[in-house]
Enzyme design. Sequence first.
Site, short mmCIF file in Angstrom:
data_model
loop_
_atom_site.label_atom_id
_atom_site.label_comp_id
_atom_site.label_asym_id
_atom_site.label_seq_id
_atom_site.Cartn_x
_atom_site.Cartn_y
_atom_site.Cartn_z
CE LYS A 1 -1.93 2.65 3.08
NZ LYS A 1 -1.98 3.97 2.37
CD GLU B 1 12.24 3.74 9.43
OE1 GLU B 1 12.15 4.61 10.32
OE2 GLU B 1 12.19 3.99 8.22
CB CYS C 1 12.05 8.62 10.26
SG CYS C 1 13.18 7.60 9.28
CD GLU D 1 9.17 11.66 13.53
OE1 GLU D 1 10.09 11.18 12.86
OE2 GLU D 1 8.12 11.03 13.79
#
Length: 545
Positions: free
Chosen positions: A229, A305, A339, A436
């Site tokens: 996806k 991850e 990230c 983040e």
Amino acid sequence: MTIPRISSLLSRSFTSSASSALLSSIGRNSSRRGGIFRYSTAAVVEEPINPSVNVNYTQLLINGQFVDAATGKTFETLDPRTGNVIASVAEGDAEDVNRAVSAARKAFDEGPWPRMSPYERSKILLRFADLLEKHNDEIAALETWDNGKPFEQAAKAEVPLVIRLMRYYAGWADKIHGLTVPADGLHQVQTLHEPIGVAGQIIPWNFPLLMYAWKIGPALACGNTIVLKTAEQTPLSALYASKLLHEAGLPPGVLNVVSGYGPTAGAALASHMDVDKLAFTGSTATGKIVLQLAARSNLKPVTLELGGKSPFIVCEDANVDEAVELAHFALFFNQGQCCCAGSRTFVHESIYDEFVEKAKARALRRTVGDPFKAGIEQGPQIDSDQFEKILRYIRSGVENGATLETGGERFGKEGFFIKPTVFSNVQDGMLIAQDEIFGPVQSILKFKDLGEVIRRANATSYGLAAGVFTQNLDTANTLTRALKVGTVWINCFDVFDAAIPFGGYKMSGHGREKGIYSLQNYLQVKAVITPLKNPACQVARIRQS
């Protein structure tokens, strides 16, 4: 994520030597100095450059065919430079996931892919890499158009990394094997490493094509079939690349691509009872949901991850100019949408003021504008949601008492551009030092000694990566072993060779991507034990006695 020097890539001149260096990694080393960039709004004021690529693939890819969604629905993918529509893309949901999983299951249970020789699989992957190389610029243009990253970054670094990674895993395909195991008693024991089956894979929008390659490379090398996806923000490059993979000879049903939204298509894939393995890259919050769905269905193993809040530690012995340049790259690369971005810049108190002034000056020199224009370092953020989220974090930094040195607002009048932003006097308890942000916002914190910075750097729920800038080997070794992270870059950052494993500690994820370690994600280990009758070694012992 990532050259012996990304500044070589983004400067106004790109040499052939720099181009060849890009093929080994995207990362940046501290040993070379960056160029001087002039701040300009011209690229935003001008009309956006028209990409020289057509959007030919917007349907779902199921069983080797491009097909419409079962409902006939589509969604719009947008140009982040303007917010205008690029194309309408098929919107897959649970029924389409069912169709894709059925195709992948049949291809695994009955098809040739897991049964052909590993060498034949490797040849298909190598042909795929050759086709990617042939269509390098078209793929890069789609990536830039859909995502907003600089075209030079996509064309000269990221697509070549994808090509290298596919060749790397093509090389692994015929080198996966088990062991002969010595055991007590009269038994012959061996292990078989077998493909796990149907792998569900969900990729993010910040590095669409790289994450596509990180996922499908090891899974295909091991002989699995896949339902992937794409992120709803960036579906285009994966569809284009998958068409090339089928041109290379991939059998129907081995790779199926479903575009759609997380709560519908993503949830259906994560909870599907006929998916044997799940791999997800994205936020930690979504990763928790994915893990729950996998556990509540058939307890499929999950590789995650996830997010990060990586420390970048500048020690007192650092060359300040070089440290500023590397810290700038560690945070601002890919519009800060990375990230493992070095989003907590810890600087020793003895050089803190000098570092802040030079970091501010470097941010002011950063070129922002149309990512198709040569020399542009920073394009737009991915979409309006991310754009507004970043501005909210900037406002919180100001409200919490951090010093806004530069930036902090929209750049230009349209699209999702944000000025490179630098905060000083940041404290650990501020949101900009904890969350983040995923944007071009550098937070600079002050520390006194190694013990203090180790404690503070580790005081986070994340553990994806860290950067260390020092000339002292003992200091580097101390920090390397003390930091609770999956990757430590010393005097470099974002080096992503195909063989280097990547993944996090704590809430930054489970498992590793890339390298030999990623193969374990897509293999089952089977022990085979056979009795031995009158083995030669036993007969010899009897005769000796």
